[in-house]
Design an enzyme around this catalytic site. Structure first.
Site, PDB file in Angstrom:
ATOM      1  CG  ASP A 158      -1.950   1.078   1.198  1.00  0.00           C
ATOM      2  OD1 ASP A 158      -3.135   0.749   1.047  1.00  0.00           O
ATOM      3  OD2 ASP A 158      -1.574   2.262   1.301  1.00  0.00           O
ATOM      4  CD  GLU A 192      -5.772  -1.564  -1.078  1.00  0.00           C
ATOM      5  OE1 GLU A 192      -5.374  -2.274  -0.149  1.00  0.00           O
ATOM      6  OE2 GLU A 192      -6.886  -1.032  -1.084  1.00  0.00           O
TER       7      GLU A 192
HETATM    8  P1  TTP Z   1      -5.115   5.144   1.497  1.00  0.00           P
HETATM    9  O1  TTP Z   1      -4.159   4.088   1.075  1.00  0.00           O
HETATM   10  O2  TTP Z   1      -6.183   4.772   2.477  1.00  0.00           O
HETATM   11  O3  TTP Z   1      -4.330   6.368   2.161  1.00  0.00           O
HETATM   12  P2  TTP Z   1      -2.934   6.992   1.776  1.00  0.00           P
HETATM   13  O4  TTP Z   1      -2.223   6.203   0.725  1.00  0.00           O
HETATM   14  O5  TTP Z   1      -3.130   8.440   1.438  1.00  0.00           O
HETATM   15  O6  TTP Z   1      -2.156   6.954   3.134  1.00  0.00           O
HETATM   16  P3  TTP Z   1      -1.556   5.672   3.871  1.00  0.00           P
HETATM   17  O7  TTP Z   1      -0.095   5.931   3.961  1.00  0.00           O
HETATM   18  O8  TTP Z   1      -2.225   5.657   5.202  1.00  0.00           O
HETATM   19  O9  TTP Z   1      -1.891   4.474   3.023  1.00  0.00           O
HETATM   20  O10 TTP Z   1      -5.821   5.754   0.242  1.00  0.00           O
HETATM   21  C1  TTP Z   1      -5.170   5.904  -1.012  1.00  0.00           C
HETATM   22  C2  TTP Z   1      -5.593   7.198  -1.655  1.00  0.00           C
HETATM   23  O11 TTP Z   1      -7.017   7.229  -1.797  1.00  0.00           O
HETATM   24  C3  TTP Z   1      -5.257   8.437  -0.854  1.00  0.00           C
HETATM   25  O12 TTP Z   1      -3.946   8.917  -1.112  1.00  0.00           O
HETATM   26  C4  TTP Z   1      -6.310   9.416  -1.277  1.00  0.00           C
HETATM   27  C5  TTP Z   1      -7.501   8.556  -1.586  1.00  0.00           C
HETATM   28  N1  TTP Z   1      -8.452   8.629  -0.469  1.00  0.00           N
HETATM   29  C6  TTP Z   1      -9.445   9.592  -0.520  1.00  0.00           C
HETATM   30  O13 TTP Z   1      -9.507  10.354  -1.491  1.00  0.00           O
HETATM   31  N2  TTP Z   1     -10.331   9.686   0.519  1.00  0.00           N
HETATM   32  C7  TTP Z   1     -10.277   8.852   1.610  1.00  0.00           C
HETATM   33  O14 TTP Z   1     -11.098   8.969   2.537  1.00  0.00           O
HETATM   34  C8  TTP Z   1      -9.238   7.852   1.646  1.00  0.00           C
HETATM   35  C9  TTP Z   1      -9.132   6.933   2.840  1.00  0.00           C
HETATM   36  C10 TTP Z   1      -8.353   7.794   0.601  1.00  0.00           C
HETATM   37 MG    MG Z   2      -2.081   4.150   0.848  1.00  0.00          MG
END
Ligand code: TTP
Ligand code: MG
Length: 399
Positions: A9, A105
């Protein structure tokens, strides 16, 4: 023999891409999402911004209050989709047994990678190294005997983490973790569990199944029980070869209410859109299937001017097909939507998202996908606001 499943991820994905592309943002609190002054929410925040308590789905006004000196930027969905394809191609080089699970991911079955890449740890480091070197981005990796354990593990040491859970360690690994670590557990489930005094996965595993079924229904209770014991699928499916994606719903009692049919089509179209975006595909042909009483089945199709992976475009076509069909008003036993005629490349090739409105729509869909990935399919629903003008060109045919 247990399999070895790896989950990757990306760290603060949207924010990390923006920081990479504008080095002046490196080390700064970057917040991607709606802009301050609007009513929207945070898509994601860089780890620098998270220190101030900013996180995904937080109202942007609150994020601005917590981090007034943050750099606020709108999401550029097209760019993230392109990077997602690059990630996919790097990971396919590690093993063809890989499957993108969302824009940022992927799951890899690395059971048989030992001879090629070495131990699971070495394989993980290889994947992380390639992503870092080729894309200048960091990611976190979890390894476990199935998808659930791998996914929970990848989230444990973020950012730039690597957590390996052997089959023998599964119970000890899960026991102290908060139940919210289990993907798909949303606020409502979490609240109910808290009321029952269940905070950790260990406590959940020790709760009798009957009690869970009483509070969450048969499916919900059994699913929580399975997950608390670390039981899940270890299948990593490659779906490259498929030619179409379809979803359908059979009604217990034949359905006559057009509003209900409309809602079901909305849901089916959304499920197809989500699947398309996960797989980085888009298609041009929307097919509607209707089964009436006596198993009388009809299909009709419409070819769009350009490929799409957008829920609203799929829905509008399917709804138009239904409205123009000769079957409106008749009780429906089954209704289904299929998207086919996949392009080689989604979106980008056709310039689909060059237009700001479409760009914005795409960013919203990506955000909704991420929320559903985290909190379950029902965590967020589209406002039922797609307008449904009738397109005269569609042609119903009898099967
Ligand atoms: P995530 O993998 O949940 O978050 P992330 O990659 O930003 O951070 P982490 O290091 O915790 O993995 O989500 C991937 C992308 O999806 C994120 O960069 C932006 C988008 N997203 C949204 O737009 N709204 C949301 O509520 C979430 C959870 C993610
Ligand atoms: Mg992420």
């Amino acid at each position: 023999m247990p399999r070895v499943i790896m989950h990757i991820d990306m760290d603060a994905f949207f924010a990390a891409v923006e920081q990479r592309d504008d080095p002046s943002l490196m080390g700064k609190p970057v917040i991607i999402g709606a802009l301050p002054g609007s009513r929207g929410v945070v898509s994601t925040a860089s780890y620098e911004a998270r220190k101030f308590g900013v996180h995904s789905a937080m109202p942007i006004a609150q994020a601005h209050k917590r981090c007034p000196h943050g750099v606020f930027l709108p999401p550029v969905g097209r760019k993230y989709s392109q990077v997602s394809k690059q990630i996919k191609s790097i990971l396919e080089g590690v093993t063809p047994r890989m499957q993108m699970a969302s824009v940022d991911e992927a799951y890899l079955d690395i059971t048989d990678c030992e001879k090629l890449h070495g131990t699971p740890r070495q394989t993980a480091l290889l994947a992380k190294g390639r992503i870092r070197d080729e894309l200048k981005l960091s990611c976190s990796v979890g390894i476990g005997p199935n998808r659930l354990i791998a996914k929970i593990a990848s989230d444990i040491e973020k950012p730039d983490g690597l957590t390996i859970v052997t089959p023998e360690d599964v119970a000890d690994f899960l026991a102290p973790l908060e139940v919210g670590r289990i993907p798909g557990i949303g606020k409502v489930t979490n609240r109910t569990l808290a009321k029952l005094g269940i905070k950790s996965i260990g406590q959940l595993a020790a709760t009798p199944l009957e009690k869970l079924v009483r509070h969450f229904g048969k499916n919900g209770g059994e699913s929580l029980n399975r997950k608390s014991h670390g039981i899940s699928s270890d299948i990593v499916e490659k779906r490259e070869g498929r030619k179409s994606i379809s979803k359908e719903r059979t009604f217990g009692v034949d359905e006559k209410n057009p509003e209900k049919l409309r809602h079901v089509l909305l849901k089916l179209s959304g499920d197809i859109g989500r699947q398309l975006r996960k797989e980085g595909r888009s298609g041009r042909c929307v097919n509607l299937k209707i089964r009436l009483d006596g198993f009388e089945t009809h299909t009709c199709a419409k070819t769009l001017e350009e490929s799409t992976d957008a829920d609203d475009v799929i829905f509008k076509s399917a709804w138009n097909l239904y409205q123009q069909s000769a079957y409106t008003g008749r009780p429906v036993r089954l209704i289904g939507v299929r998207l086919s005629d996949f392009g080689r490349e989604s979106g980008t090739q056709l310039g689909l998202f060059d237009i700001p409105k479409k760009e914005k729509t795409r960013s919203i869909y990506l955000a909704m996908d991420a929320i559903r990935d985290k909190f379950g399919a029902d965590a967020i629903k589209p406002a039922d606001a797609y307008d449904d003008q009738v397109d005269k060109k569609a042609t119903p045919k009898k099967k």
